[in-house]
Design a protein around this motif. Sequence first.
Motif, PDB file in Angstrom:
ATOM      1  N   THR A   4      52.222 -10.770  37.581  1.00  0.00           N
ATOM      2  CA  THR A   4      52.453 -12.079  38.192  1.00  0.00           C
ATOM      3  C   THR A   4      53.647 -12.768  37.540  1.00  0.00           C
ATOM      4  N   LEU A   5      53.737 -12.695  36.223  1.00  0.00           N
ATOM      5  CA  LEU A   5      54.896 -13.269  35.511  1.00  0.00           C
ATOM      6  C   LEU A   5      56.191 -12.642  36.015  1.00  0.00           C
ATOM      7  N   LEU A   6      56.197 -11.321  36.149  1.00  0.00           N
ATOM      8  CA  LEU A   6      57.399 -10.629  36.620  1.00  0.00           C
ATOM      9  C   LEU A   6      57.753 -11.064  38.042  1.00  0.00           C
ATOM     10  N   ILE A   7      56.772 -11.227  38.884  1.00  0.00           N
ATOM     11  CA  ILE A   7      57.024 -11.687  40.254  1.00  0.00           C
ATOM     12  C   ILE A   7      57.601 -13.084  40.229  1.00  0.00           C
ATOM     13  N   GLU A   8      57.011 -13.975  39.415  1.00  0.00           N
ATOM     14  CA  GLU A   8      57.497 -15.360  39.315  1.00  0.00           C
ATOM     15  C   GLU A   8      58.948 -15.416  38.842  1.00  0.00           C
ATOM     16  N   LYS A   9      59.331 -14.473  37.987  1.00  0.00           N
ATOM     17  CA  LYS A   9      60.702 -14.446  37.433  1.00  0.00           C
ATOM     18  C   LYS A   9      61.651 -13.623  38.300  1.00  0.00           C
ATOM     19  N   GLY A  10      61.149 -13.090  39.420  1.00  0.00           N
ATOM     20  CA  GLY A  10      61.990 -12.279  40.304  1.00  0.00           C
ATOM     21  C   GLY A  10      62.332 -10.919  39.744  1.00  0.00           C
ATOM     22  N   LEU A  11      61.444 -10.371  38.926  1.00  0.00           N
ATOM     23  CA  LEU A  11      61.705  -9.107  38.242  1.00  0.00           C
ATOM     24  C   LEU A  11      60.770  -7.973  38.645  1.00  0.00           C
ATOM     25  N   ALA A  12      59.928  -8.205  39.636  1.00  0.00           N
ATOM     26  CA  ALA A  12      58.973  -7.163  40.052  1.00  0.00           C
ATOM     27  C   ALA A  12      59.335  -6.614  41.410  1.00  0.00           C
ATOM     28  N   ARG A  34      69.899 -10.602  21.777  1.00  0.00           N
ATOM     29  CA  ARG A  34      70.648  -9.395  22.184  1.00  0.00           C
ATOM     30  C   ARG A  34      70.579  -9.238  23.695  1.00  0.00           C
ATOM     31  N   HIS A  35      69.401  -9.431  24.261  1.00  0.00           N
ATOM     32  CA  HIS A  35      69.227  -9.324  25.709  1.00  0.00           C
ATOM     33  C   HIS A  35      70.021 -10.405  26.435  1.00  0.00           C
ATOM     34  N   GLU A  36      69.940 -11.630  25.942  1.00  0.00           N
ATOM     35  CA  GLU A  36      70.659 -12.732  26.584  1.00  0.00           C
ATOM     36  C   GLU A  36      72.163 -12.489  26.598  1.00  0.00           C
ATOM     37  N   LYS A  37      72.692 -11.948  25.512  1.00  0.00           N
ATOM     38  CA  LYS A  37      74.137 -11.692  25.436  1.00  0.00           C
ATOM     39  C   LYS A  37      74.602 -10.694  26.486  1.00  0.00           C
ATOM     40  N   SER A  38      73.723  -9.783  26.890  1.00  0.00           N
ATOM     41  CA  SER A  38      74.107  -8.809  27.916  1.00  0.00           C
ATOM     42  C   SER A  38      73.629  -9.230  29.306  1.00  0.00           C
ATOM     43  N   GLY A  39      73.061 -10.433  29.405  1.00  0.00           N
ATOM     44  CA  GLY A  39      72.581 -10.906  30.698  1.00  0.00           C
ATOM     45  C   GLY A  39      71.346 -10.165  31.188  1.00  0.00           C
ATOM     46  N   THR A  40      70.542  -9.697  30.250  1.00  0.00           N
ATOM     47  CA  THR A  40      69.373  -8.886  30.570  1.00  0.00           C
ATOM     48  C   THR A  40      68.093  -9.689  30.313  1.00  0.00           C
ATOM     49  N   ALA A  41      67.181  -9.628  31.271  1.00  0.00           N
ATOM     50  CA  ALA A  41      65.925 -10.380  31.163  1.00  0.00           C
ATOM     51  C   ALA A  41      65.069  -9.862  30.011  1.00  0.00           C
ATOM     52  N   CYS A  96      73.345  -0.936  36.389  1.00  0.00           N
ATOM     53  CA  CYS A  96      72.701  -0.748  37.679  1.00  0.00           C
ATOM     54  C   CYS A  96      72.610  -2.102  38.375  1.00  0.00           C
ATOM     55  N   THR A  97      73.067  -2.171  39.605  1.00  0.00           N
ATOM     56  CA  THR A  97      73.011  -3.435  40.339  1.00  0.00           C
ATOM     57  C   THR A  97      71.961  -3.393  41.436  1.00  0.00           C
ATOM     58  N   CYS A  98      71.242  -2.274  41.573  1.00  0.00           N
ATOM     59  CA  CYS A  98      70.268  -2.156  42.648  1.00  0.00           C
ATOM     60  C   CYS A  98      69.069  -3.072  42.426  1.00  0.00           C
ATOM     61  N   ARG A  99      68.470  -3.042  41.290  1.00  0.00           N
ATOM     62  CA  ARG A  99      67.338  -3.896  40.931  1.00  0.00           C
ATOM     63  C   ARG A  99      67.523  -4.295  39.473  1.00  0.00           C
ATOM     64  N   PRO A 100      67.206  -5.520  39.174  1.00  0.00           N
ATOM     65  CA  PRO A 100      67.370  -5.918  37.771  1.00  0.00           C
ATOM     66  C   PRO A 100      66.328  -5.257  36.876  1.00  0.00           C
ATOM     67  N   GLY A 101      66.771  -4.835  35.724  1.00  0.00           N
ATOM     68  CA  GLY A 101      65.840  -4.347  34.726  1.00  0.00           C
ATOM     69  C   GLY A 101      65.362  -5.525  33.894  1.00  0.00           C
ATOM     70  N   ALA A 102      64.417  -5.276  33.036  1.00  0.00           N
ATOM     71  CA  ALA A 102      63.887  -6.320  32.160  1.00  0.00           C
ATOM     72  C   ALA A 102      63.126  -5.661  31.023  1.00  0.00           C
ATOM     73  N   THR A 103      63.060  -6.369  29.916  1.00  0.00           N
ATOM     74  CA  THR A 103      62.204  -5.947  28.815  1.00  0.00           C
ATOM     75  C   THR A 103      61.018  -6.893  28.750  1.00  0.00           C
ATOM     76  N   ILE A 104      59.828  -6.314  28.743  1.00  0.00           N
ATOM     77  CA  ILE A 104      58.600  -7.076  28.549  1.00  0.00           C
ATOM     78  C   ILE A 104      58.073  -6.669  27.190  1.00  0.00           C
ATOM     79  N   TRP A 105      58.182  -7.590  26.243  1.00  0.00           N
ATOM     80  CA  TRP A 105      57.855  -7.335  24.840  1.00  0.00           C
ATOM     81  C   TRP A 105      56.434  -7.820  24.585  1.00  0.00           C
ATOM     82  N   LEU A 106      55.502  -6.880  24.394  1.00  0.00           N
ATOM     83  CA  LEU A 106      54.103  -7.231  24.138  1.00  0.00           C
ATOM     84  C   LEU A 106      53.866  -7.195  22.637  1.00  0.00           C
TER      85      LEU A 106
END
Length: 186
Positions: free
Chosen positions: A178-186, A105-112, A7-17
């Motif tokens: 806020t972290l997601l906004i700072e990283k351009g992921l929100a 694994r995420h870095e290899k696929s260019g995924t946040a 998907c190129t519309c909005r970047p996805g991301a994994t937030i691992w808590l």
Amino acid sequence: MSHPPYCTCRPGATIWLTGLPSAGKSTIARAVAELLRAGDRRVEVLDGDELRMSLSSELGFSPEDRRRNVQRIGLVAEVLARNGVTVLVPVIAPYADVREAVRTRHEKSGTAFLEVHVATPVEVCSARDVKGLYAKQATGQISGLTGVDAPYEVPKAPDLRIEPHLQTVDESAAAVQTLLIEKGLA
């Protein structure tokens, strides 16, 4: 008609808590999910307890099984995230090397991938004891409780460390947003 693989519309991301049992990981993940959905994001919560009963139902709690469980969850998160979903993953994930493997694994696929340490002290977790695990461990009914008689390797350099015992759920969720906004992921 062919479609792009991601998907190129909005970047996805994994937030691992990550954090101890009863630290508040799932509660915070659900609150963050609500905030993001209100902003029209595609969001999925991959709760460690729920996935343990389905995706990893045959696994026990040996170190090897715990590693395998985290690797499976990491794979599902990465696939969803690289396809434009914001994935919140509240899971203990006690071993730093496996959390790092999921990040790789995420870095290899260019995924946040963002690691959030839910840093609730064991004393507070034990007092909350949402599932009664600390009480069972104290009476000898179970052993191998992460952070008590099984290891938990505290993240050395998480993207965010929150202390939910010192703030409200809404404040914790806002810090993640806020972290997601700072990283351009929100």
